[in-house]
Design a protein around this motif. Sequence first.
Motif, PDB file in Angstrom:
ATOM      1  N   PRO A   1       0.841  -1.216  -0.011  1.00  0.00           N
ATOM      2  CA  PRO A   1       0.064   0.042   0.124  1.00  0.00           C
ATOM      3  C   PRO A   1       0.898   0.998   0.056  1.00  0.00           C
ATOM      4  O   PRO A   1       0.482   2.495  -0.636  1.00  0.00           O
ATOM      5  N   LEU A   2       2.139   0.994   0.577  1.00  0.00           N
ATOM      6  CA  LEU A   2       2.955   2.631   0.669  1.00  0.00           C
ATOM      7  C   LEU A   2       3.092   3.093  -0.783  1.00  0.00           C
ATOM      8  O   LEU A   2       3.610   4.197  -1.052  1.00  0.00           O
ATOM      9  N   HIS A   3       3.089   2.233  -1.785  1.00  0.00           N
ATOM     10  CA  HIS A   3       3.422   2.470  -2.980  1.00  0.00           C
ATOM     11  C   HIS A   3       2.363   2.976  -3.777  1.00  0.00           C
ATOM     12  O   HIS A   3       2.325   3.441  -5.026  1.00  0.00           O
ATOM     13  N   HIS A   4       1.072   3.034  -3.216  1.00  0.00           N
ATOM     14  CA  HIS A   4      -0.066   3.318  -3.860  1.00  0.00           C
ATOM     15  C   HIS A   4      -0.821   4.544  -3.276  1.00  0.00           C
ATOM     16  O   HIS A   4      -2.023   4.807  -3.390  1.00  0.00           O
ATOM     17  N   ARG A  54       0.355  10.425  -2.907  1.00  0.00           N
ATOM     18  CA  ARG A  54       1.506  11.225  -2.729  1.00  0.00           C
ATOM     19  C   ARG A  54       2.886  10.398  -2.245  1.00  0.00           C
ATOM     20  O   ARG A  54       2.506   9.243  -2.159  1.00  0.00           O
ATOM     21  N   ASN A  55       3.831  11.326  -2.186  1.00  0.00           N
ATOM     22  CA  ASN A  55       5.120  10.490  -1.711  1.00  0.00           C
ATOM     23  C   ASN A  55       4.797  10.147  -0.214  1.00  0.00           C
ATOM     24  O   ASN A  55       4.323  10.989   0.352  1.00  0.00           O
ATOM     25  N   PRO A  56       5.218   9.186   0.255  1.00  0.00           N
ATOM     26  CA  PRO A  56       4.890   8.827   1.736  1.00  0.00           C
ATOM     27  C   PRO A  56       5.635   9.414   2.587  1.00  0.00           C
ATOM     28  O   PRO A  56       6.824   9.881   2.195  1.00  0.00           O
ATOM     29  N   GLY A 106      12.019  -6.562 -10.145  1.00  0.00           N
ATOM     30  CA  GLY A 106      10.855  -5.883  -9.674  1.00  0.00           C
ATOM     31  C   GLY A 106      10.050  -6.564  -8.615  1.00  0.00           C
ATOM     32  O   GLY A 106       8.964  -6.133  -8.525  1.00  0.00           O
ATOM     33  N   GLN A 107      10.891  -7.410  -8.112  1.00  0.00           N
ATOM     34  CA  GLN A 107      10.125  -7.928  -6.723  1.00  0.00           C
ATOM     35  C   GLN A 107      10.162  -7.268  -5.532  1.00  0.00           C
ATOM     36  O   GLN A 107       9.443  -7.027  -4.532  1.00  0.00           O
ATOM     37  N   LEU A 108      10.938  -6.086  -5.437  1.00  0.00           N
ATOM     38  CA  LEU A 108      11.127  -4.886  -4.545  1.00  0.00           C
ATOM     39  C   LEU A 108      11.158  -3.470  -5.196  1.00  0.00           C
ATOM     40  O   LEU A 108      11.695  -3.700  -6.513  1.00  0.00           O
ATOM     41  N   ALA A 109      10.679  -2.435  -4.728  1.00  0.00           N
ATOM     42  CA  ALA A 109      10.888  -1.299  -5.487  1.00  0.00           C
ATOM     43  C   ALA A 109      11.275  -0.131  -4.284  1.00  0.00           C
ATOM     44  O   ALA A 109      10.687  -0.286  -3.156  1.00  0.00           O
ATOM     45  N   GLN A 110      11.754   0.914  -4.643  1.00  0.00           N
ATOM     46  CA  GLN A 110      12.216   1.757  -3.516  1.00  0.00           C
ATOM     47  C   GLN A 110      11.138   2.658  -3.225  1.00  0.00           C
ATOM     48  O   GLN A 110      10.309   2.972  -4.257  1.00  0.00           O
ATOM     49  N   LEU A 111      10.669   3.086  -2.091  1.00  0.00           N
ATOM     50  CA  LEU A 111       9.812   3.746  -1.604  1.00  0.00           C
ATOM     51  C   LEU A 111      10.146   5.198  -1.714  1.00  0.00           C
ATOM     52  O   LEU A 111      11.434   5.855  -1.096  1.00  0.00           O
ATOM     53  N   ARG A 112       9.416   6.011  -2.406  1.00  0.00           N
ATOM     54  CA  ARG A 112       9.772   7.591  -2.656  1.00  0.00           C
ATOM     55  C   ARG A 112       9.341   8.374  -1.360  1.00  0.00           C
ATOM     56  O   ARG A 112       8.529   9.186  -1.561  1.00  0.00           O
ATOM     57  N   LEU A 113      10.071   8.051  -0.211  1.00  0.00           N
ATOM     58  CA  LEU A 113       9.673   8.960   1.100  1.00  0.00           C
ATOM     59  C   LEU A 113      10.074  10.409   0.803  1.00  0.00           C
ATOM     60  O   LEU A 113      11.137  10.680   0.214  1.00  0.00           O
TER      61      LEU A 113
END
Length: 297
Positions: A177-180, A183-185, A251-258
């Motif tokens: 959910p943090l990727h969706h 806005r940037n988390p 693509g199993q993981l993706a960086q969080l755009r904090l």
Amino acid sequence: MSLHVSLEQWRTLVAVVDAGGYAQAAARLHKTQSSISYAIQQIEDRLSVVIFQIEGRKAELTETGRVLYRRAKALGEEAERIERTAGKLAQGREPLVSLAVESLFPIGLLLDSMERFSQEVPDTRIELYESVMGGTDELLSERQVDLAICADTIPAGFAGDFLMPYRAVAVAAPSHPLHHLKRNPVLDDLRGHTHLIIRDSGTRRTREGAWDVAEQRWTVSHRTTSIRAACMGIGFAWYAEDWIQDKLRTGQLAQLRLTEGAERRGALYLVYSDPDGAGPSARRLADIIRENAAKPA
């Protein structure tokens, strides 16, 4: 008669305190209880001090006794280091080099260094401890290893050389959910999700959990378990880039755009357990690690 207290007598004092009594020290040192009592009495008589006082049914250290115990323990440890150094010098190359490595150190670089060392010095074995945070510090402080690669800080009483920087990034599975969010988390958004943490391998847990940002967390012992959980979408984590390059690529993981805290940087240090007592094999392994760490990525 000499008024000097012998090293053996100081070691007896340490054994009595560490073992919890005269009888226990006698069993540990394979001596009679009377010989243990005599050694303590000799220290007291020669130095005109009182080391133990009776409180109830138990002998407790006096304030003077506590000071002498601390000094005697340090003296015994130094004597052991001198003896180990002499043994290594007598052998030439030591038959075993023990190494504690913080898990943030790139595994490929470590294995390349060990392989190169084994080719150069085939008669010396390597004993590797893969550790996390305080576990590395403990192995070093307890002199269980010849070398250590520590993260961020060097334990008190030791000196180390900067080896290389490291970078850890916040990630989660693309389905998380943090990727969706729209806005940037921000850090507050993380607190509603599971934080995946790798357990400090030290027994004393002396390092503060600077990377703990959520009450809801899973703490596991191995990074492979943590990374697998992240790939399953169970939670988020900060991982060293070296650990997850293939997961990011596939693509199993993706960086969080904090908005802040998306990456965390630190430094790795190479530390000798006993710089003066390090043998030629330990020094050669340290040199190889430095040379490999200095190469362009």
